[in-house]
Design a protein around this motif. Structure first.
Motif, mmCIF file in Angstrom:
data_model
loop_
_atom_site.group_PDB
_atom_site.id
_atom_site.type_symbol
_atom_site.label_atom_id
_atom_site.label_comp_id
_atom_site.label_asym_id
_atom_site.label_seq_id
_atom_site.Cartn_x
_atom_site.Cartn_y
_atom_site.Cartn_z
ATOM 1 N N ASP A 1 18.761 98.138 58.989
ATOM 2 C CA ASP A 1 18.515 98.516 57.601
ATOM 3 C C ASP A 1 18.062 97.286 56.823
ATOM 4 O O ASP A 1 18.865 96.440 56.459
ATOM 5 C CB ASP A 1 19.798 99.077 56.981
ATOM 6 N N GLN A 2 16.738 97.184 56.620
ATOM 7 C CA GLN A 2 16.210 95.992 55.956
ATOM 8 C C GLN A 2 15.664 96.403 54.603
ATOM 9 O O GLN A 2 14.457 96.551 54.437
ATOM 10 C CB GLN A 2 15.115 95.361 56.799
ATOM 11 N N GLN A 3 16.510 96.567 53.643
ATOM 12 C CA GLN A 3 16.062 96.996 52.331
ATOM 13 C C GLN A 3 15.326 95.886 51.602
ATOM 14 O O GLN A 3 14.520 96.151 50.706
ATOM 15 C CB GLN A 3 17.245 97.448 51.501
ATOM 16 N N VAL A 4 15.639 94.638 51.924
ATOM 17 C CA VAL A 4 14.976 93.486 51.313
ATOM 18 C C VAL A 4 14.469 92.604 52.440
ATOM 19 O O VAL A 4 15.244 92.200 53.309
ATOM 20 C CB VAL A 4 15.959 92.696 50.416
ATOM 21 N N LYS A 5 13.169 92.339 52.399
ATOM 22 C CA LYS A 5 12.561 91.595 53.504
ATOM 23 C C LYS A 5 11.836 90.367 53.012
ATOM 24 O O LYS A 5 11.035 90.435 52.073
ATOM 25 C CB LYS A 5 11.540 92.470 54.227
ATOM 26 N N GLN A 6 12.099 89.251 53.663
ATOM 27 C CA GLN A 6 11.322 88.048 53.443
ATOM 28 C C GLN A 6 10.676 87.741 54.786
ATOM 29 O O GLN A 6 11.353 87.336 55.723
ATOM 30 C CB GLN A 6 12.216 86.889 52.982
ATOM 31 N N ASN A 7 9.390 87.969 54.867
ATOM 32 C CA ASN A 7 8.721 87.923 56.167
ATOM 33 C C ASN A 7 8.378 86.521 56.633
ATOM 34 O O ASN A 7 8.057 86.330 57.815
ATOM 35 C CB ASN A 7 7.460 88.782 56.130
ATOM 36 N N SER A 8 8.414 85.555 55.738
ATOM 37 C CA SER A 8 8.109 84.183 56.147
ATOM 38 C C SER A 8 9.403 83.394 56.268
ATOM 39 O O SER A 8 10.047 83.106 55.267
ATOM 40 C CB SER A 8 7.213 83.496 55.115
ATOM 41 N N PRO A 9 9.781 83.014 57.481
ATOM 42 C CA PRO A 9 11.020 82.236 57.619
ATOM 43 C C PRO A 9 10.898 80.817 57.082
ATOM 44 O O PRO A 9 11.898 80.207 56.719
ATOM 45 C CB PRO A 9 11.288 82.228 59.128
ATOM 46 N N SER A 10 9.660 80.312 57.008
ATOM 47 C CA SER A 10 9.504 78.942 56.518
ATOM 48 C C SER A 10 8.151 78.782 55.828
ATOM 49 O O SER A 10 7.205 79.544 56.063
ATOM 50 C CB SER A 10 9.638 77.939 57.664
ATOM 51 N N LEU A 11 8.102 77.754 54.980
ATOM 52 C CA LEU A 11 6.883 77.455 54.227
ATOM 53 C C LEU A 11 6.870 75.958 53.937
ATOM 54 O O LEU A 11 7.885 75.391 53.507
ATOM 55 C CB LEU A 11 6.894 78.237 52.904
ATOM 56 N N SER A 12 5.729 75.327 54.183
ATOM 57 C CA SER A 12 5.567 73.902 53.854
ATOM 58 C C SER A 12 4.479 73.744 52.813
ATOM 59 O O SER A 12 3.404 74.336 52.930
ATOM 60 C CB SER A 12 5.168 73.098 55.098
ATOM 61 N N VAL A 13 4.781 72.936 51.803
ATOM 62 C CA VAL A 13 3.851 72.758 50.684
ATOM 63 C C VAL A 13 3.824 71.287 50.310
ATOM 64 O O VAL A 13 4.855 70.584 50.386
ATOM 65 C CB VAL A 13 4.327 73.606 49.471
ATOM 66 N N GLN A 14 2.656 70.836 49.902
ATOM 67 C CA GLN A 14 2.523 69.448 49.463
ATOM 68 C C GLN A 14 3.121 69.307 48.050
ATOM 69 O O GLN A 14 2.985 70.215 47.203
ATOM 70 C CB GLN A 14 1.029 69.102 49.414
ATOM 71 N N GLU A 15 3.760 68.182 47.804
ATOM 72 C CA GLU A 15 4.298 67.899 46.469
ATOM 73 C C GLU A 15 3.201 68.040 45.417
ATOM 74 O O GLU A 15 2.072 67.601 45.614
ATOM 75 C CB GLU A 15 4.866 66.477 46.434
ATOM 76 N N GLY A 16 3.547 68.674 44.290
ATOM 77 C CA GLY A 16 2.584 68.853 43.207
ATOM 78 C C GLY A 16 1.801 70.154 43.282
ATOM 79 O O GLY A 16 1.229 70.591 42.281
ATOM 80 N N ARG A 17 1.781 70.775 44.483
ATOM 81 C CA ARG A 17 1.039 72.039 44.631
ATOM 82 C C ARG A 17 1.962 73.218 44.320
ATOM 83 O O ARG A 17 3.157 73.055 44.060
ATOM 84 C CB ARG A 17 0.504 72.157 46.062
ATOM 85 N N ILE A 18 1.397 74.403 44.369
ATOM 86 C CA ILE A 18 2.168 75.612 44.087
ATOM 87 C C ILE A 18 2.850 76.112 45.361
ATOM 88 O O ILE A 18 2.262 76.108 46.444
ATOM 89 C CB ILE A 18 1.266 76.723 43.483
ATOM 90 N N SER A 19 4.105 76.523 45.223
ATOM 91 C CA SER A 19 4.815 77.216 46.307
ATOM 92 C C SER A 19 4.899 78.687 45.918
ATOM 93 O O SER A 19 5.286 79.005 44.786
ATOM 94 C CB SER A 19 6.236 76.672 46.479
#
Lengths: 115, 113
Positions: A1-19
């Protein structure tokens, strides 16, 4: 039962950019959506929330967008800072009556902001 | 800023033993919750508590679990006879009843051997 899903387990972003962290849900009865941030060995810390009747809420560098028709929400962090590196949980709240809110969490997305 | 405090931070116990996890919610809050996170899995709701009784509980919260507010400040979770699968991080949370925001403690890491 996955009522709330976050499909990306990880994310890398450069400092100053948008996440941009994404979250999908299935239950249209949720009345609030919340984002929590979690550092290792600490509990989840509330970041920002949005009511189901709104489509945007902003607090400083953090903005949450809600698309009810798509059952999708996203958290934008601008500009990203190294201190933002943490696990971000999307949570959905259903009012249970008499002031009690029950949260349903996603699995979390680990954000790494690279200096 | 007021915070939810949990003790102990780590608890190791033998299977079949009873454990009590302790929490001090934020002082003017009225609603108290226990959640848990098994390693690698989601944070899951266990139980909510208001006005000295359980408001809601999940399927996880079976007869082995109980909660109590023994005095005006503490909120406890008791597991009567621990199982290996009870090993998890247990989070206490509280809410003032005026909105959707829950405040979480730092958690108790329970290891059942």
């Amino acid at each position: 039962d996955q009522q709330v899903k976050q499909n990306s387990p990880s994310l890398s972003v450069q400092e100053g950019r948008i996440s941009i962290l994404n979250c999908d849900y299935t239950n249209s009865m949720f009345d609030y959506f919340l984002w929590y941030k979690k550092y290792p060995a600490e509990g989840p810390t509330f970041l920002i929330s949005i009511s189901s009747i709104k489509d945007k809420n902003e607090d400083g560098r953090f903005t949450v967008f809600l698309n009810k028709s798509a059952k999708h929400l996203s958290l934008h962090i601008v500009p990203s800072q190294p201190g933002d590196s943490a696990v971000y949980f999307c949570a959905a709240s259903q009012y249970s009556g008499a002031g009690s809110y029950q949260l349903t969490f996603g699995k979390g997305t680990k954000l790494s902001v690279i200096p | 800023e007021p915070e939810v405090t949990q003790t102990p931070s780590h608890q190791v116990t033998q299977m079949g033993q009873e454990v009590i996890l302790r929490c001090v919610p934020i002082s003017n809050h009225l609603y108290f919750y226990w959640y848990r996170q098994i390693l690698g899995q989601k944070v899951e709701f266990l139980v909510s508590f208001y006005n000295n009784e359980i408001s809601e509980k999940s399927e996880i919260f079976d007869d082995q679990f109980s909660v109590e507010r023994p005095d005006g400040s503490n909120f406890t979770l008791k597991i009567r006879s621990t199982k290996l699968e009870d090993s998890a991080m247990y989070f206490c949370a509280s809410n003032n009843g005026l909105g959707e925001k829950l405040f979480f403690g730092s958690g108790t890491q329970l290891s059942v051997l």
